[in-house]
Design an enzyme around this catalytic site. Structure first.
Site, PDB file in Angstrom:
ATOM      1  N   ASP A  34       4.793  -9.337 -28.935  1.00 41.28           N
ATOM      2  CA  ASP A  34       4.250 -10.383 -28.073  1.00 41.28           C
ATOM      3  C   ASP A  34       5.374 -11.267 -27.522  1.00 41.28           C
ATOM      4  O   ASP A  34       6.416 -11.432 -28.151  1.00 41.28           O
ATOM      5  CB  ASP A  34       3.247 -11.228 -28.877  1.00 41.28           C
ATOM      6  CG  ASP A  34       2.319 -12.042 -27.971  1.00 41.28           C
ATOM      7  OD1 ASP A  34       2.271 -11.773 -26.768  1.00 41.28           O
ATOM      8  OD2 ASP A  34       1.646 -12.953 -28.505  1.00 41.28           O
ATOM      9  N   GLY A  37       5.865 -12.112 -21.484  1.00 38.36           N
ATOM     10  CA  GLY A  37       5.632 -12.978 -20.331  1.00 38.36           C
ATOM     11  C   GLY A  37       6.400 -14.284 -20.432  1.00 38.36           C
ATOM     12  O   GLY A  37       7.020 -14.736 -19.462  1.00 38.36           O
ATOM     13  N   TRP A  39       9.073 -14.802 -22.217  1.00 36.88           N
ATOM     14  CA  TRP A  39      10.499 -14.486 -22.110  1.00 36.88           C
ATOM     15  C   TRP A  39      10.913 -14.497 -20.638  1.00 36.88           C
ATOM     16  O   TRP A  39      11.951 -15.055 -20.275  1.00 36.88           O
ATOM     17  CB  TRP A  39      10.764 -13.112 -22.739  1.00 36.88           C
ATOM     18  CG  TRP A  39      12.187 -12.653 -22.721  1.00 36.88           C
ATOM     19  CD1 TRP A  39      13.116 -12.821 -23.713  1.00 36.88           C
ATOM     20  CD2 TRP A  39      12.848 -11.923 -21.668  1.00 36.88           C
ATOM     21  NE1 TRP A  39      14.313 -12.244 -23.347  1.00 36.88           N
ATOM     22  CE2 TRP A  39      14.177 -11.686 -22.095  1.00 36.88           C
ATOM     23  CE3 TRP A  39      12.452 -11.441 -20.418  1.00 36.88           C
ATOM     24  CZ2 TRP A  39      15.107 -10.994 -21.314  1.00 36.88           C
ATOM     25  CZ3 TRP A  39      13.376 -10.761 -19.638  1.00 36.88           C
ATOM     26  CH2 TRP A  39      14.692 -10.549 -20.093  1.00 36.88           C
ATOM     27  N   ARG A  47       6.601 -11.679 -14.700  1.00 36.87           N
ATOM     28  CA  ARG A  47       6.187 -11.177 -16.008  1.00 36.87           C
ATOM     29  C   ARG A  47       6.590  -9.715 -16.219  1.00 36.87           C
ATOM     30  O   ARG A  47       6.921  -9.308 -17.325  1.00 36.87           O
ATOM     31  CB  ARG A  47       4.670 -11.344 -16.180  1.00 36.87           C
ATOM     32  CG  ARG A  47       4.217 -12.801 -16.288  1.00 36.87           C
ATOM     33  CD  ARG A  47       2.698 -12.893 -16.426  1.00 36.87           C
ATOM     34  NE  ARG A  47       2.226 -12.156 -17.587  1.00 36.87           N
ATOM     35  CZ  ARG A  47       2.189 -12.657 -18.830  1.00 36.87           C
ATOM     36  NH1 ARG A  47       2.568 -13.889 -19.057  1.00 36.87           N
ATOM     37  NH2 ARG A  47       1.761 -11.918 -19.817  1.00 36.87           N
ATOM     38  N   HIS A  51       8.141  -7.383 -19.445  1.00 37.56           N
ATOM     39  CA  HIS A  51       7.645  -6.122 -20.010  1.00 37.56           C
ATOM     40  C   HIS A  51       8.741  -5.056 -19.983  1.00 37.56           C
ATOM     41  O   HIS A  51       8.874  -4.248 -20.890  1.00 37.56           O
ATOM     42  CB  HIS A  51       6.409  -5.637 -19.256  1.00 37.56           C
ATOM     43  CG  HIS A  51       5.242  -6.574 -19.379  1.00 37.56           C
ATOM     44  ND1 HIS A  51       4.821  -7.063 -20.598  1.00 37.56           N
ATOM     45  CD2 HIS A  51       4.415  -7.118 -18.449  1.00 37.56           C
ATOM     46  CE1 HIS A  51       3.773  -7.861 -20.408  1.00 37.56           C
ATOM     47  NE2 HIS A  51       3.523  -7.929 -19.116  1.00 37.56           N
ATOM     48  N   SER A  79      -3.769  -3.784 -25.530  1.00 40.98           N
ATOM     49  CA  SER A  79      -5.019  -3.938 -26.274  1.00 40.98           C
ATOM     50  C   SER A  79      -6.217  -3.704 -25.361  1.00 40.98           C
ATOM     51  O   SER A  79      -6.102  -3.785 -24.132  1.00 40.98           O
ATOM     52  CB  SER A  79      -5.093  -5.340 -26.903  1.00 40.98           C
ATOM     53  OG  SER A  79      -5.458  -6.299 -25.929  1.00 40.98           O
ATOM     54  N   LEU A 145      10.405  10.195 -38.113  1.00 38.30           N
ATOM     55  CA  LEU A 145       9.631   8.972 -37.861  1.00 38.30           C
ATOM     56  C   LEU A 145       8.422   9.249 -36.949  1.00 38.30           C
ATOM     57  O   LEU A 145       8.563   9.906 -35.920  1.00 38.30           O
ATOM     58  CB  LEU A 145      10.538   7.935 -37.169  1.00 38.30           C
ATOM     59  CG  LEU A 145       9.856   6.648 -36.707  1.00 38.30           C
ATOM     60  CD1 LEU A 145       9.553   5.738 -37.886  1.00 38.30           C
ATOM     61  CD2 LEU A 145      10.724   5.907 -35.684  1.00 38.30           C
ATOM     62  N   SER A 210      -5.079 -10.810 -33.274  1.00 33.39           N
ATOM     63  CA  SER A 210      -5.490 -10.322 -31.955  1.00 33.39           C
ATOM     64  C   SER A 210      -6.102  -8.919 -31.983  1.00 33.39           C
ATOM     65  O   SER A 210      -5.717  -8.047 -31.183  1.00 33.39           O
ATOM     66  CB  SER A 210      -4.312 -10.381 -30.970  1.00 33.39           C
ATOM     67  OG  SER A 210      -3.844 -11.700 -30.838  1.00 33.39           O
TER      68      SER A 210
HETATM   69  C1  IPE Z   1      -1.545  -8.799 -28.391  1.00 32.41           C
HETATM   70  O1  IPE Z   1      -0.923  -9.703 -27.553  1.00 32.41           O
HETATM   71  C2  IPE Z   1      -1.592  -7.441 -27.746  1.00 32.41           C
HETATM   72  C3  IPE Z   1      -0.335  -6.744 -27.600  1.00 32.41           C
HETATM   73  C4  IPE Z   1       0.827  -7.162 -28.015  1.00 32.41           C
HETATM   74  C5  IPE Z   1      -0.411  -5.493 -26.924  1.00 32.41           C
HETATM   75  P1  IPE Z   1      -1.760 -10.655 -26.563  1.00 32.41           P
HETATM   76  O2  IPE Z   1      -0.765 -11.454 -25.837  1.00 32.41           O
HETATM   77  O3  IPE Z   1      -2.698  -9.833 -25.757  1.00 32.41           O
HETATM   78  O4  IPE Z   1      -2.607 -11.520 -27.595  1.00 32.41           O
HETATM   79  P2  IPE Z   1      -3.329 -12.937 -27.408  1.00 32.41           P
HETATM   80  O5  IPE Z   1      -4.193 -12.831 -26.189  1.00 32.41           O
HETATM   81  O6  IPE Z   1      -2.262 -13.966 -27.237  1.00 32.41           O
HETATM   82  O7  IPE Z   1      -4.084 -13.132 -28.680  1.00 32.41           O
HETATM   83  C1  IPE Z   2       3.153  -8.749 -24.933  1.00 30.56           C
HETATM   84  O1  IPE Z   2       3.641  -9.782 -24.164  1.00 30.56           O
HETATM   85  C2  IPE Z   2       2.872  -7.501 -24.119  1.00 30.56           C
HETATM   86  C3  IPE Z   2       1.444  -7.211 -23.966  1.00 30.56           C
HETATM   87  C4  IPE Z   2       0.458  -7.888 -24.442  1.00 30.56           C
HETATM   88  C5  IPE Z   2       1.119  -6.048 -23.177  1.00 30.56           C
HETATM   89  P1  IPE Z   2       2.685 -10.738 -23.333  1.00 30.56           P
HETATM   90  O2  IPE Z   2       2.516 -10.152 -21.979  1.00 30.56           O
HETATM   91  O3  IPE Z   2       1.441 -11.018 -24.067  1.00 30.56           O
HETATM   92  O4  IPE Z   2       3.586 -12.036 -23.246  1.00 30.56           O
HETATM   93  P2  IPE Z   2       3.110 -13.532 -23.355  1.00 30.56           P
HETATM   94  O5  IPE Z   2       2.302 -13.653 -24.622  1.00 30.56           O
HETATM   95  O6  IPE Z   2       2.295 -13.809 -22.137  1.00 30.56           O
HETATM   96  O7  IPE Z   2       4.368 -14.314 -23.421  1.00 30.56           O
HETATM   97 MG    MG Z   3       0.865 -12.421 -25.393  1.00 37.04          MG
END
Ligand code: IPE
Ligand code: IPE
Ligand code: MG
Length: 254
Positions: A34, A37, A39, A47, A51, A79, A145, A210
């Site tokens: 997580d 975005g 970062w 964003r 990724h 997710s 692995l 999550s």
């Molecule tokens: C959890 O992160 C899902 C993945 C890392 C793929 P999210 O960014 O979707 O989770 P919430 O919405 O903050 O709980």
């Molecule tokens: C995790 O980073 C990647 C996915 C959930 C696909 P985020 O995209 O959730 O990044 P933040 O939480 O918005 O910083």
């Molecule tokens: Mg997130």
């Protein structure tokens, strides 16, 4: 003996901390990756750039996990709830598996890594699935692995489907009610055949699950890191495993 392939006397060169106990490596490490975005936002970037940088972290952490003999590395990549994001972000996330595998599949094959997907194929675009299925197929006989991508995965849906499967089996007489046990549920989960995670790491400072592997995490050690996923590196994985090794897992006993 894959466990010790880079070890003997070579910990320092591989960046592996001397104190790491090679007899207590978690078999299954799961990561909620997580913070991509945030970062990017911190750098004034879109964003998608976050990724993309997160993909590089996947490479580093996979190599590190493989080096110390982790058997399964599960990475929460998309997710069932992430479909709620804006269309262009979802489209970009659906392109990443192809991009990652185009860059890394040869090396994964060479390192004897086996790619696996945990999640539903339904709804995933053909170009994404094609790349993942090719990687799964080309690595299916590998014995190193297991790199398990949780992609289009959500735990509540997984458990609901397992329950449906059990009800059907009872209705058809394949199972009696008395025969329904933990194993009947586990064999119907997306993770069937994998050990439960020993260690879960979530990056980005969020302290929640999550909808990730709710059943499987019952006795997993949880570690939360404030780093954004693109900043997570081999040294952070080793630090997390050192902390894991300092924990006392009791499983309800003494
Ligand atoms: C959890 O992160 C899902 C993945 C890392 C793929 P999210 O960014 O979707 O989770 P919430 O919405 O903050 O709980
Ligand atoms: C995790 O980073 C990647 C996915 C959930 C696909 P985020 O995209 O959730 O990044 P933040 O939480 O918005 O910083
Ligand atoms: Mg997130």
């Amino acid at each position: 003996m894959s466990q010790f392939k880079t070890w003997f006397g070579k910990k320092k060169e591989a960046g592996i901390p001397e104190q790491l106990d090679e007899t207590n490596i978690p078999k299954h490490v799961a990561i909620i990756m997580d913070g991509n975005g945030r970062w990017a936002r911190r750098r004034g970037l879109p964003r998608a750039a976050g990724h993309h940088a997160g993909m590089k972290a996947i490479k580093r952490v996979t190599v590190a996990a493989d080096n110390i003999g982790v058997e399964v590395l599960s990475l929460y990549s998309f997710s069932t709830e992430n479909w709620k994001r804006p269309r262009d972000e979802v489209d970009y996330l659906m392109k990443l598996p192809q991009e990652f595998l185009a860059l890394e599949l040869d090396e994964l094959i060479e390192k004897n890594v086996r790619v696996r997907m945990t999640g539903w194929k339904e709804g995933v675009p053909a170009h994404t699935l094609g790349a993942v299925e090719e990687a799964v197929e080309k690595t299916k006989n590998n014995t190193g692995l297991i790199l398990n991508f949780a992609f289009n995965y959500g735990s509540r849906m997984e458990m609901m489907e397992a329950v449906r499967g059990i009800v059907k089996a009872v209705q058809s007489g394949e199972l009696t009610l008395e025969q329904v046990d933990e194993a009947s549920l586990e064999s119907r989960l997306q993770t069937a055949g994998l050990p439960d995670p020993d260690l879960l790491i979530r990056t980005s400072g969020e302290r929640r699950i999550s909808n990730f592997m709710l059943w499987q995490l019952a006795y997993t050690e949880l570690i939360f890191s404030d780093l954004y996923w693109p900043d997570f590196s081999d040294e952070h994985l080793y630090e997390a495993i050192l902390e894991y090794q300092s924990r006392n897992r009791r499983f309800g006993g003494l």
